[in-house]
Design a protein around this motif. Structure first.
Motif, PDB file in Angstrom:
ATOM      1  N   ALA A 115     -22.395 -40.439 -34.311  1.00  0.00           N
ATOM      2  CA  ALA A 115     -22.184 -38.977 -34.418  1.00  0.00           C
ATOM      3  C   ALA A 115     -22.811 -38.787 -35.857  1.00  0.00           C
ATOM      4  CB  ALA A 115     -20.689 -39.085 -34.667  1.00  0.00           C
ATOM      5  N   CYS A 116     -22.977 -37.832 -36.200  1.00  0.00           N
ATOM      6  CA  CYS A 116     -23.179 -37.195 -37.338  1.00  0.00           C
ATOM      7  C   CYS A 116     -22.049 -36.631 -37.921  1.00  0.00           C
ATOM      8  CB  CYS A 116     -24.260 -36.068 -37.540  1.00  0.00           C
ATOM      9  SG  CYS A 116     -26.187 -36.532 -37.043  1.00  0.00           S
ATOM     10  N   ILE A 117     -21.726 -37.014 -39.174  1.00  0.00           N
ATOM     11  CA  ILE A 117     -20.459 -36.735 -39.632  1.00  0.00           C
ATOM     12  C   ILE A 117     -20.657 -35.470 -40.928  1.00  0.00           C
ATOM     13  CG2 ILE A 117     -19.259 -38.645 -38.830  1.00  0.00           C
ATOM     14  CD1 ILE A 117     -19.337 -39.622 -41.900  1.00  0.00           C
ATOM     15  N   GLY A 118     -19.487 -35.077 -41.269  1.00  0.00           N
ATOM     16  CA  GLY A 118     -19.451 -34.155 -42.417  1.00  0.00           C
ATOM     17  C   GLY A 118     -20.162 -32.764 -41.814  1.00  0.00           C
ATOM     18  N   THR A 119     -20.945 -32.242 -42.735  1.00  0.00           N
ATOM     19  CA  THR A 119     -21.608 -30.888 -42.274  1.00  0.00           C
ATOM     20  C   THR A 119     -22.859 -31.064 -42.113  1.00  0.00           C
ATOM     21  OG1 THR A 119     -22.119 -30.560 -44.628  1.00  0.00           O
ATOM     22  CG2 THR A 119     -20.254 -29.505 -44.114  1.00  0.00           C
ATOM     23  N   GLY A 153     -22.693 -36.366 -31.098  1.00  0.00           N
ATOM     24  CA  GLY A 153     -23.573 -34.977 -31.749  1.00  0.00           C
ATOM     25  C   GLY A 153     -23.165 -34.807 -33.308  1.00  0.00           C
ATOM     26  N   ALA A 154     -23.349 -33.551 -33.511  1.00  0.00           N
ATOM     27  CA  ALA A 154     -23.398 -33.291 -34.900  1.00  0.00           C
ATOM     28  C   ALA A 154     -21.930 -32.919 -35.465  1.00  0.00           C
ATOM     29  CB  ALA A 154     -24.414 -32.085 -35.329  1.00  0.00           C
ATOM     30  N   GLN A 155     -21.975 -32.742 -36.765  1.00  0.00           N
ATOM     31  CA  GLN A 155     -20.656 -31.984 -37.496  1.00  0.00           C
ATOM     32  C   GLN A 155     -19.362 -32.758 -36.848  1.00  0.00           C
ATOM     33  OE1 GLN A 155     -21.381 -28.128 -37.865  1.00  0.00           O
ATOM     34  NE2 GLN A 155     -23.230 -28.377 -39.237  1.00  0.00           N
ATOM     35  N   VAL A 156     -19.207 -33.990 -36.729  1.00  0.00           N
ATOM     36  CA  VAL A 156     -18.032 -34.487 -36.084  1.00  0.00           C
ATOM     37  C   VAL A 156     -17.136 -34.923 -37.379  1.00  0.00           C
ATOM     38  CG1 VAL A 156     -17.048 -36.722 -34.890  1.00  0.00           C
ATOM     39  CG2 VAL A 156     -19.226 -35.464 -34.185  1.00  0.00           C
ATOM     40  N   LEU A 157     -15.708 -34.534 -37.086  1.00  0.00           N
ATOM     41  CA  LEU A 157     -14.940 -34.739 -38.179  1.00  0.00           C
ATOM     42  C   LEU A 157     -14.581 -36.099 -38.141  1.00  0.00           C
ATOM     43  CD1 LEU A 157     -12.674 -31.558 -37.723  1.00  0.00           C
ATOM     44  CD2 LEU A 157     -14.377 -32.101 -39.549  1.00  0.00           C
ATOM     45  N   VAL A 158     -14.148 -36.768 -39.314  1.00  0.00           N
ATOM     46  CA  VAL A 158     -13.810 -38.208 -39.318  1.00  0.00           C
ATOM     47  C   VAL A 158     -12.575 -38.794 -38.374  1.00  0.00           C
ATOM     48  CG1 VAL A 158     -13.076 -40.188 -40.945  1.00  0.00           C
ATOM     49  CG2 VAL A 158     -15.049 -38.691 -41.411  1.00  0.00           C
ATOM     50  N   PRO A 159     -11.404 -37.815 -38.414  1.00  0.00           N
ATOM     51  CA  PRO A 159     -10.362 -38.269 -37.802  1.00  0.00           C
ATOM     52  C   PRO A 159     -11.001 -38.156 -36.010  1.00  0.00           C
ATOM     53  CG  PRO A 159      -9.887 -36.587 -39.293  1.00  0.00           C
ATOM     54  CD  PRO A 159     -11.322 -36.731 -39.391  1.00  0.00           C
ATOM     55  N   ASP A 160     -11.757 -37.066 -35.925  1.00  0.00           N
ATOM     56  CA  ASP A 160     -12.100 -37.174 -34.261  1.00  0.00           C
ATOM     57  C   ASP A 160     -13.032 -38.516 -34.163  1.00  0.00           C
ATOM     58  OD1 ASP A 160     -10.883 -34.814 -34.281  1.00  0.00           O
ATOM     59  OD2 ASP A 160     -12.799 -33.425 -34.392  1.00  0.00           O
ATOM     60  N   LEU A 161     -13.656 -38.919 -34.846  1.00  0.00           N
ATOM     61  CA  LEU A 161     -14.626 -39.932 -34.669  1.00  0.00           C
ATOM     62  C   LEU A 161     -13.713 -41.296 -34.472  1.00  0.00           C
ATOM     63  CD1 LEU A 161     -17.543 -41.117 -34.669  1.00  0.00           C
ATOM     64  CD2 LEU A 161     -17.376 -41.850 -37.023  1.00  0.00           C
ATOM     65  N   VAL A 162     -12.494 -41.403 -35.155  1.00  0.00           N
ATOM     66  CA  VAL A 162     -11.768 -42.553 -34.963  1.00  0.00           C
ATOM     67  C   VAL A 162     -11.114 -42.480 -33.832  1.00  0.00           C
ATOM     68  CG1 VAL A 162      -9.957 -43.701 -35.993  1.00  0.00           C
ATOM     69  CG2 VAL A 162     -11.239 -42.869 -37.742  1.00  0.00           C
ATOM     70  N   ALA A 163     -10.613 -41.230 -33.616  1.00  0.00           N
ATOM     71  CA  ALA A 163      -9.963 -41.181 -32.210  1.00  0.00           C
ATOM     72  C   ALA A 163     -10.815 -41.279 -30.966  1.00  0.00           C
ATOM     73  CB  ALA A 163      -9.293 -39.615 -31.994  1.00  0.00           C
ATOM     74  N   ALA A 164     -12.168 -40.780 -31.063  1.00  0.00           N
ATOM     75  CA  ALA A 164     -13.143 -41.225 -29.953  1.00  0.00           C
ATOM     76  C   ALA A 164     -13.208 -42.777 -29.904  1.00  0.00           C
ATOM     77  CB  ALA A 164     -14.291 -40.298 -30.359  1.00  0.00           C
TER      78      ALA A 164
END
Lengths: 253, 530
Positions: A115-119, A153-164
């Motif tokens: 993922a790309c995180i943040g903005t 993909g892009a602009q993934v939020l950290v909590p979503d990344l952890v959940a995924a």
């Protein structure tokens, strides 16, 4: 003979006789082809340590350039005892070797979450590593039979990344950060690693890997990640690292 | 574009098997054409606006075409297309042009609605008039090309010699492209910046920074075409220009290519899906529209079969190339392209350590030649087995050129001995062109003497690959579900990748058409009278 080679710390290039120092090179100068151009080529060869230098081929390439082939004896010596080799902490594997190693150590597919995180909307880096299209002539991780790639993909939020990561039971999480405004890449990475530390017991946490053109590859501890990759990293290097690091993790138990 | 000599039938292919292969390709592809006819995408709608003349971008660099389509989508939805709400707003409000409307719309000041009854008819007619203006420009550009080919002259022979430039800076590309043309290139391709295929907008203006390539923009197209026109006149032969209609903005890039008289475009039916993880439906909808534009503009498409062989084994998977060529042919013809516009791809990628690798390459190249006798096939050089040993690579490229000469290829992409090492030096390009020229001059007519032995190695191998291709097509057609090819793509039949129809990039830009959907561009391109 082999004995002397091993003992001989000083060597010269080998043309057809030991110690002849012969090399070949080719180059282009931005000058029209004439006598002066040939003289210029020999001057360059001399400055590069070729003595004597033989200009064996010179050819005009359009009106403004000339291509040269030069042979000659180099005056330089190579001191084998002064050669320094930067050791990578893991061996580079071909896709086939990596696949076999995963089969052997994990006995299932290795799951990579990217993922790309943040903005940050620049997925160029993560796509180069993950997409089958790949980078620098190497196929991306999708190409590896034994790696399952999930690219968020892009602009993934950290909590979503952890959940995924939990949902996919990721073995490794790859995060790409290109935007460096006000050190966003460092802040984002710290936030990400802290979130993973909070929600996983330390021995169950996936490998955390970040990549981007402005990271210092030695800053892993400060950022709380396992590995940092800089500009020019190829998919093969990442795959080889993952195989190595996961095997090492399993080894102690 | 007549080929110098029609290829003889040298492989003794079974005509019934060839017919069957085509029938299966049609059967596999038809459900996707139905899908393409009943859906639209944000990029198709933006292409309609670009044909109607919208240009420019906001201060953040987002094109007004994107802004206006986004506004329509937000306010009234895209199910009816952009044409009706946009030209309805143009009729009702005082907007100088589409760009001005887009500026107002992006701040919510355009009061968009879906017109009905007479209003809808009037809006549709206005949209059709304005889009017809863009298509007239595309037609004019095509006639311009045909006129230049007559007056200035065409490439001296086939295969056309195809060279790549890619500095990232259009103003550096131009002198390099002109030098390449002077060195013998018949076709110049400007490679795009890494990652452009995943941008959901087309950048604006002349660009000077790209990564491993130069952004495809309308202005860059215009600048390069003008520079090549100059060098064409100087050399007395028309030098063709190539770019990429692939990725998320395929329809728009195709439109810009038509407007700026590009001559060839890379445009594969499945490349984006398999190699870029772009949503399959998005790809097929975008692709059909872009191919309709290419057909109209007289542009030759280049398909991407070479890519399969960079990931899969070139011997074991040779038949997947044939299958993809057949599918590309079906989709292309359905969209209106003619045989001479089909630069179907294939590549010299067999491991040189394999015994008889050269004979296998010949068999595969001849199979493509005889299956598609009127298509200008695009022959791609070795990449996978170029090791950094530039001397060995130079020899391999020579053998690649020899196959190209012996099998009557239409377009030959010049192989570089520094493939996989560095971006080619000026000298690499010069040496590579010498290699091509030597082989074509020395062996260009060898195909007259070369007849593989009946029932021999080459014929047998070609038959085997064709049979395997038919078997794979049969498997695709037999897939359960209604989408045949779509299901096969979801299952990972091609290139190991599983690409389900509801996943992948750009899926959120796909919209099912409502009753009353109107797209004046499609209507005009399909020749539907009102």
């Amino acid at each position: 003979m082999t004995g002397t080679v091993a003992e001989n710390r000083i060597v010269r290039p080998y043309g057809d006789t030991t110690g002849d120092g012969m090399v070949q090179m080719s180059f282009t100068l931005p000058v029209p082809h004439d006598k002066r151009a040939e003289g210029a080529a020999l001057q360059l060869a001399a400055k590069m340590g070729l003595d004597p230098a033989m200009l064996v081929h010179a050819k005009a390439m359009g009106p403004d350039f000339t291509f040269f082939v030069v042979y000659g004896r180099v005056t330089h010596l190579v001191d084998l005892s002064a050669v320094q080799v930067h050791e990578r902490e893991y061996p580079l594997l071909s896709p086939k070797e990596a696949n076999n190693a995963i089969k052997r150590t994990l006995r299932r597919k290795l799951v990579v979450l990217g993922a790309c995180i943040g903005t940050d909307a620049h997925t160029v880096g993560i796509d180069a590593i993950l997409n089958i299209k790949g980078f620098a002539g190497e196929k991306g991780l999708e190409y590896y039979r034994e790696i399952k790639v999930v690219n968020l993909g892009a602009q993934v939020l950290v909590p979503d990344l952890v959940a995924a990561s939990r949902a996919e039971k990721a073995d490794a999480v790859l995060v790409s950060q290109v935007v460096t405004q006000r050190d966003a890449h460092l802040r984002n990475t710290r936030e990400m690693s802290a979130a993973f530390r909070e929600s996983y017991p330390s021995d169950k946490r996936p490998l955390l890997v970040v990549g981007g053109p402005r990271f210092d590859e030695t800053a892993t501890v400060g950022l709380g990640v396992d590995r940092i990759f800089g500009r020019g990293t190829t998919p093969g290097e990442v795959a080889s690292y993952l195989v190595h690091a996961l095997a090492e993790r399993r080894a102690p138990s | 574009m007549p080929r110098s000599a029609p290829p003889d039938r040298k492989l003794d292919l079974d005509a019934a098997t060839v017919r069957r292969a085509r029938a299966l390709a049609r059967q596999a592809g038809r459900p996707l054409v139905r899908l393409a006819r009943t859906h639209t995408t944000v990029s198709v709608e933006r292409a309609v606006l670009r044909m109607a003349g919208i240009t420019g971008a906001d201060p953040d660099g987002i094109p007004w075409a994107n802004r206006l389509v986004d506004a329509v989508r937000e306010e009234v939805g895209l199910e009816h297309g952009v044409a009706l709400p946009v030209w309805d707003a143009m009729r009702r409000g005082r907007h100088g042009d589409l760009t001005e409307l887009a500026q107002k719309a992006s701040t919510g000041g355009a009061q968009l609605r879906i017109p009905e009854g007479r209003d809808a008819q009037a809006a549709g007619a206005a949209a059709r008039r304005q889009v017809a203006g863009g298509i007239a420009t595309i037609d004019r550009r095509r006639r311009e090309r045909e006129g230049m080919l007559r007056r200035i002259g065409d490439a001296p022979r086939q295969p056309w010699i195809y060279l790549i430039v890619a500095t990232g800076d259009i103003h550096e590309d131009i002198p390099q492209a002109q030098a390449a043309a002077r060195g013998g290139a018949d076709v110049i391709a400007v490679i795009r910046s890494t990652g452009q295929s995943l941008l959901d907008y087309v950048p604006e203006g002349a660009t000077r920074e790209g990564y491993a390539g130069t952004y495809a923009t309308q202005e860059n197209f215009r600048l390069m075409r003008a520079a090549l026109d100059d060098v064409s006149r100087e050399l007395g032969r028309y030098v063709r220009l190539t770019n990429y209609a692939s990725g998320l903005c395929m329809p728009e890039i195709a439109t810009l290519a038509g407007l700026e008289r590009l001559d060839m475009m890379l445009n594969d039916s499945m490349y984006g899906i398999l190699f870029r993880d772009i949503n399959p439906i998005r790809t097929f909808v975008d692709q059909r529209f872009s191919r309709q534009v290419h057909a109209r503009a007289g542009i030759i498409i280049n398909t991407g079969e070479d890519n399969y062989l960079t990931t899969a084994d070139a011997v074991e998977e040779a038949h997947t190339v044939t299958v993809s060529q057949l599918l590309n042919e079906y989709f292309a013809k359905e969209a209106g392209l003619e045989d001479w516009q089909l630069g179907l791809g294939h590549a010299f990628e067999i491991n040189p350590e394999v015994p008889d690798s050269f004979r296998l390459e010949l068999a595969h190249a001849m199979l493509a030649r005889e299956l598609f006798p009127k298509a200008p096939l695009k022959w791609m050089p070795p990449t996978k087995h170029m090791t950094g040993d530039v001397f060995r690579g130079y020899l391999l490229d020579g053998f690649f050129n020899l196959v190209g000469a012996m099998t009557g290829q239409g377009i030959l992409l010049v192989g570089m001995m520094t493939e996989a090492v560095v971006t080619p030096f000026l000298s690499d390009r010069d040496l590579a062109l010498q290699n091509v020229r030597y082989v074509l001059d020395a062996a260009g007519n060898l195909h007259e003497d070369f007849h593989p032995r009946p029932g021999g190695f080459i014929q047998t191998r070609a038959h085997q690959v064709l049979d395997e291709a038919v078997a794979l097509l049969q498997r695709i057609v037999d897939e359960p579900g209604q989408g045949a090819l779509l299901d096969a793509i979801a299952d990972g039949t091609f290139g190991l990748m599983k690409r389900p129809p509801d996943k992948g990039k750009g899926y959120d830009g796909v919209v099912r058409q409502a009753d009353g959907y109107y797209n004046p561009a499609t209507e005009l391109l399909e020749g539907i009278k009102r």
